[in-house]
Design a protein around this motif. Structure first.
Motif, PDB file in Angstrom:
ATOM      1  N   ALA A  69     -92.764 -90.457 -74.634  1.00  0.00           N
ATOM      2  CA  ALA A  69     -93.288 -91.821 -74.595  1.00  0.00           C
ATOM      3  C   ALA A  69     -92.442 -92.735 -75.473  1.00  0.00           C
ATOM      4  CB  ALA A  69     -94.744 -91.827 -75.061  1.00  0.00           C
ATOM      5  N   ARG A  70     -92.198 -92.290 -76.707  1.00  0.00           N
ATOM      6  CA  ARG A  70     -91.463 -93.118 -77.652  1.00  0.00           C
ATOM      7  C   ARG A  70     -90.034 -93.388 -77.181  1.00  0.00           C
ATOM      8  NH1 ARG A  70     -92.098 -93.778 -83.614  1.00  0.00           N
ATOM      9  NH2 ARG A  70     -90.143 -94.673 -84.338  1.00  0.00           N
ATOM     10  N   ALA A  71     -89.428 -92.360 -76.581  1.00  0.00           N
ATOM     11  CA  ALA A  71     -88.041 -92.529 -76.128  1.00  0.00           C
ATOM     12  C   ALA A  71     -87.989 -93.222 -74.764  1.00  0.00           C
ATOM     13  CB  ALA A  71     -87.352 -91.179 -76.061  1.00  0.00           C
ATOM     14  N   GLY A  72     -89.157 -93.354 -74.167  1.00  0.00           N
ATOM     15  CA  GLY A  72     -89.201 -94.000 -72.862  1.00  0.00           C
ATOM     16  C   GLY A  72     -88.552 -93.154 -71.763  1.00  0.00           C
ATOM     17  N   VAL A  73     -88.734 -91.834 -71.864  1.00  0.00           N
ATOM     18  CA  VAL A  73     -88.159 -90.945 -70.839  1.00  0.00           C
ATOM     19  C   VAL A  73     -89.243 -89.980 -70.346  1.00  0.00           C
ATOM     20  CG1 VAL A  73     -85.892 -91.030 -71.905  1.00  0.00           C
ATOM     21  CG2 VAL A  73     -87.485 -89.204 -72.531  1.00  0.00           C
ATOM     22  N   GLY A  74     -88.868 -89.138 -69.402  1.00  0.00           N
ATOM     23  CA  GLY A  74     -89.817 -88.157 -68.886  1.00  0.00           C
ATOM     24  C   GLY A  74     -89.878 -86.927 -69.772  1.00  0.00           C
ATOM     25  N   LEU A  75     -90.922 -86.148 -69.599  1.00  0.00           N
ATOM     26  CA  LEU A  75     -91.091 -84.909 -70.355  1.00  0.00           C
ATOM     27  C   LEU A  75     -89.898 -83.981 -70.197  1.00  0.00           C
ATOM     28  CD1 LEU A  75     -94.735 -83.574 -69.884  1.00  0.00           C
ATOM     29  CD2 LEU A  75     -93.490 -83.952 -71.998  1.00  0.00           C
ATOM     30  N   LYS A  76     -89.476 -83.860 -68.944  1.00  0.00           N
ATOM     31  CA  LYS A  76     -88.403 -82.930 -68.640  1.00  0.00           C
ATOM     32  C   LYS A  76     -87.114 -83.274 -69.395  1.00  0.00           C
ATOM     33  CE  LYS A  76     -85.955 -79.791 -67.070  1.00  0.00           C
ATOM     34  NZ  LYS A  76     -86.084 -78.516 -67.734  1.00  0.00           N
TER      35      LYS A  76
END
Lengths: 329, 329
Positions: A6-13
């Motif tokens: 969330a913080r990095a603004g990316v997906g879990l994968k």
DNA sequence: CTGAAAGCGCTTACAG
DNA sequence: CTGAAAGCGCTTACAG
């Protein structure tokens, strides 16, 4: 991990990829993820990983006593091989209590260790069958498994005992005592068997008072030795069945006026510094442990072959105590 | 577990209840579930359990060498306390390599051990701060932590060294050599400090050739001892800085024509059987390990208090070698 | 006394 | 190069 994503603004994968160093992530994305990991103090939870992957990269070691000078180098050798194979080591002492061995082994299996190295304290290992069937690689070391067929690494205990007793016979002894560990313990039984074989093959009779099996407590060893050295058919030489017995025997014999020959099973530090030096049948605990662990990882690498039984030789090291002649000679 | 539930015709939660021995299940339901478990060879997977519960019921031990006669009883003591608290033990050797200590400690944290007992090989443990903040209980033993403030259990090394040297001085020695472990190792530094303090407080000068710090290899110890015993300002007594140095020192001194006084730091088996018996400052590795592990489980029980530093005394055991007078006396 | 749903924190297989 | 969905095998909190 969710928070990091969330913080990095990316997906879990993507986080997963960065954490595991997998390819396919832009340098810029990666650094954003790393910053988030740093900021949040993220630490990967290997339990979750294990749950998905199957392998835990850990093995278990069950032995009698982690502090025993014979088993501690064996443990270290197992640890080294585990390390070389990227595994961590669980270690536990059974204290020679069968229930404790089983409890430990099963607790380790419940943690899904990939494999198990066991110095058994019990005689029936069928309780391990479901685990082995489920894929837990298992190797027994120092003593064989009971009622199951698995890889096993042993010292040639009977052969070593024969060598010890033959050595004393060669130096002129005919009345030779044996003080061993408790009956039922594999190594103890094998060694007393070797004693009898050596006496028999030299055509020497064995007085019933010359053989004593039981706990290795100093009290028992001392009283049994005193009994054997006096009495109607006194022995002129003693073969001690393991390192703890030998240590007590050395103490007892040091107090006696006349020298008594002694050969011990198991080597120990400073044996050469005592006066006389103590003659022993040396085992190689490092090699036992290393061989067992290597066998384990062979299995984990998928080698499918019938269970192996490896037997390592003992080695007689003459230092003086075993070369003392009988008084009459 | 799903399969077991299906076969027994019950819900997942009921299986869970049976497996964990929780109340609230009819005897009849329970026996149906048990039959299904048996038939399917079900084995609970503790990794999944851990994932939900938080606690792993395992602790990690990082030390220098599992096979060292000083550390193996310490390990066993930690294991016993772990067992009494329902925990399993991961054990690993750092081999005195700082990177290996860190690698091991972090690998254990990734497995989510509840706590860590560490004999450090490195001097900066800030790498553990995120782990400790995340709740991993941590206790250092035998040597203190660097740059972090945590529970620590030590032997009074400087005090023991002072006692050793004072003992030799009381027996008439003025030229006393010290052979210690590598500089930078906490215990080595503390012991050489104690040596200097004892000499100073007796008003005795220390020749620069009398103190030697370095690896405990037999070669180095032998050559340094030979140097100290000959040369322009020969020593009449030796204080050896740990068990491995002492063992080599005993060998070297046994080869010399004149008796040389010796006190060693650390006790060892058979020290009393050598001629002369070896006088030592005995530590209590079992108590060190037990105390450290108990402190760890106190923390895990939620005791919140400032980090503690426990210091255990060394004990001088006179056996002969330390009571040899100087030649001129 | 019993069970359906949600979730622990990751990875796998797949699609974009 | 990137991500949404499903699932590893359990337990927790809740409802019946």
């Amino acid at each position: 991990m969710k928070d990091v994503a969330a913080r990095a603004g990316v997906g879990l994968k993507t986080v997963s990829r960065v954490v595991n160093g997998e390819p396919g992530v832009t340098l810029e994305t990666e650094s954003r993820v790393r910053a988030a990991i740093e900021a949040l103090g993220f630490r990967r939870n290997d339990s979750a990983r294990v749950l998905r992957k199957g392998r835990t990269a850990s093995i278990g070691l069950v032995l009698e006593d982690l502090a025993d000078p014979f088993y501690s180098p064996l443990s270290r050798a197992v640890e080294e091989v585990a390390r070389a194979n990227g595994s961590l080591l669980f270690a536990g002492s059974s204290a020679e209590v069968p229930e404790r061995e089983q409890e430990l082994a099963l607790a380790l299996c419940a943690r899904r260790v990939d494999g198990l190295v066991i110095v058994p304290a019990s005689e029936d290992h069928r309780y391990l069958e479901p685990e082995i069937a489920a894929g837990v690689a298992t190797v027994f070391v120092d003593r064989p498994a009971g009622r199951i067929d698995v890889d096993t690494v042993l010292t040639d205990n009977a052969g070593g005992a024969r060598d010890a007793v033959a050595h004393l016979i060669a130096h002129g002894h005919r009345a030779i005592g044996f003080i061993g560990d408790t009956e039922g313990i594999y190594t103890a039984d094998e060694r007393v068997r070797g004693y009898h074989e050596a006496m028999a093959s030299a055509g020497l009779p064995v007085d019933e008072g010359w053989v004593s099996m039981g706990p290795t407590s100093p009290e028992r060893v001392r009283s049994e030795l005193d009994r054997m050295l006096s009495g109607p058919a006194p022995v002129t030489a003693v073969f001690s069945g393991n390192n703890r017995v030998t240590v007590t025997a050395v103490r007892v014999l040091a107090d006696r006026p006349d020298p008594v020959a002694l050969v011990g099973f198991d080597d120990f530090e400073l044996a050469d510094l005592l006066r006389p030096g103590v003659t022993v049948i040396a085992q190689d605990p490092v090699r036992l442990g290393r061989t067992a662990a290597e066998l384990l990882f062979r299995r984990l690498d998928g080698i499918a072959e019938p269970p192996r039984r490896v037997e390592l030789p003992g080695r007689l090291v003459a230092r003086g105590s075993g070369e003392i002649p009988p008084p009459s000679a």
